[in-house]
Scaffold this active site. Structure first.
Site, PDB file in Angstrom:
ATOM      1  N   THR A   1       4.140 -23.463  48.004  1.00 46.47           N
ATOM      2  CA  THR A   1       5.518 -22.795  48.517  1.00 46.47           C
ATOM      3  C   THR A   1       5.915 -23.055  49.307  1.00 46.47           C
ATOM      4  O   THR A   1       5.727 -22.389  50.170  1.00 46.47           O
ATOM      5  CB  THR A   1       5.262 -20.768  47.793  1.00 46.47           C
ATOM      6  OG1 THR A   1       5.178 -21.117  46.566  1.00 46.47           O
ATOM      7  CG2 THR A   1       6.915 -20.442  48.359  1.00 46.47           C
TER       8      THR A   1
ATOM      9  N   LYS B   1      11.805 -22.838  43.148  1.00 45.09           N
ATOM     10  CA  LYS B   1      10.453 -21.950  43.245  1.00 45.09           C
ATOM     11  C   LYS B   1      11.397 -20.897  44.552  1.00 45.09           C
ATOM     12  O   LYS B   1      11.321 -19.195  43.652  1.00 45.09           O
ATOM     13  CB  LYS B   1       9.544 -22.164  43.956  1.00 45.09           C
ATOM     14  CG  LYS B   1       8.491 -21.343  44.641  1.00 45.09           C
ATOM     15  CD  LYS B   1       8.171 -20.496  43.462  1.00 45.09           C
ATOM     16  CE  LYS B   1       7.121 -19.338  44.619  1.00 45.09           C
ATOM     17  NZ  LYS B   1       6.178 -19.426  44.613  1.00 45.09           N
TER      18      LYS B   1
END
Length: 246
Positions: A95, A170
């Protein structure tokens, strides 16, 4: 199919183990090499450096803690760039922000390699169960090549087009989940202030909401476990709500 795997933290270790269980040949690397031992017992090989893993494997996956770690593994000495090239693909499932993904993508492409960003939605339990949601973007041909691995790692994968879209998606998902966590925490506090058992509220919510809103299961699970950072987020949010109501 042979893949390299860089990063064996909470998520990476579970993901690499799933690949091994499904018959993939996996070469792993981690800064603390002792973390590779359990996967070696499952049949994994070990690379001494990220570069050595990339040299051995046509496809290499990374699952790292943050943008700094993602950049370090690529650009530092003995990093990915030293061995990436024509016919090799690099998939970063960490991420990170879109700028980090784009920087890595440009560097990999300049060396002749292919790059896909593929952050995931899900925590430790979905990683262990192969139930992640994969948000990929970048090189479509590499994405297509990686679908067999993505099918093992997740319940669903999406190709979102140009580089950076995976990271952006995300962040949007995290924003929505954070909002849900806040509402969930407020509900727990209201139950407590009303004389209701927060534990009973959790048990009531599961049959009421899980089928209609699967994300609610994540909230329920992480509140009852100590397996991932979401539970800490929930506890902090609950504590903040309780302090504000006093």
């Amino acid at each position: 199919m042979e893949v390299g795997f860089l990063g064996l933290g909470i998520m990476g270790k579970a993901m690499a183990a799933n690949l091994l269980r499904h018959g993939f040949r996996v070469t792993v690397w981690n800064r603390t090499l002792s973390k590779c031992d359990e996967l070696v017992a499952m049949g994994a090989a070990v690379g001494d450096t990220p570069a050595s893993v990339v040299a051995k494997c046509k496809y290499t996956i990374a699952m790292l803690s943050d943008p700094s770690a993602a950049l370090s593994v690529v650009f530092d000495k003995d990093g990915v760039l030293e061995q990436i090239g024509e016919g090799k693909g690099y998939v970063d499932m960490s991420t990170v922000d879109a700028a980090t993904s784009c920087k890595i993508s440009e560097a990999v492409k300049q060396k002749g390699g292919a790059f896909v960003e593929a952050p995931v939605s899900g925590s430790k339990k979905p990683a262990e169960d192969g139930q992640l949601v994969i948000l990929a973007a970048g090189d479509k041909a590499l994405y297509d090549d990686m679908v067999p691995a993505f099918d093992v790692l997740g319940k669903k994968s999406f190709f979102l087009g140009e580089m950076g879209n995976g990271a952006k998606m995300k962040l949007v998902v995290n924003m929505i989940m954070g909002s849900m966590m806040n509402a969930f925490s407020e509900g727990l506090c209201l139950a407590d202030k009303s004389g209701l058992s927060p534990q009973t509220l959790l048990d009531v919510l599961v049959p009421c909401l899980v089928m209609q809103h699967p994300c609610c299961y994540l909230l329920y699970f992480t509140t009852k476990s100590n397996n991932h950072g979401y539970v800490l987020t929930c506890r902090i949010s609950v504590q903040s709500q309780i302090r504000c109501s006093r």
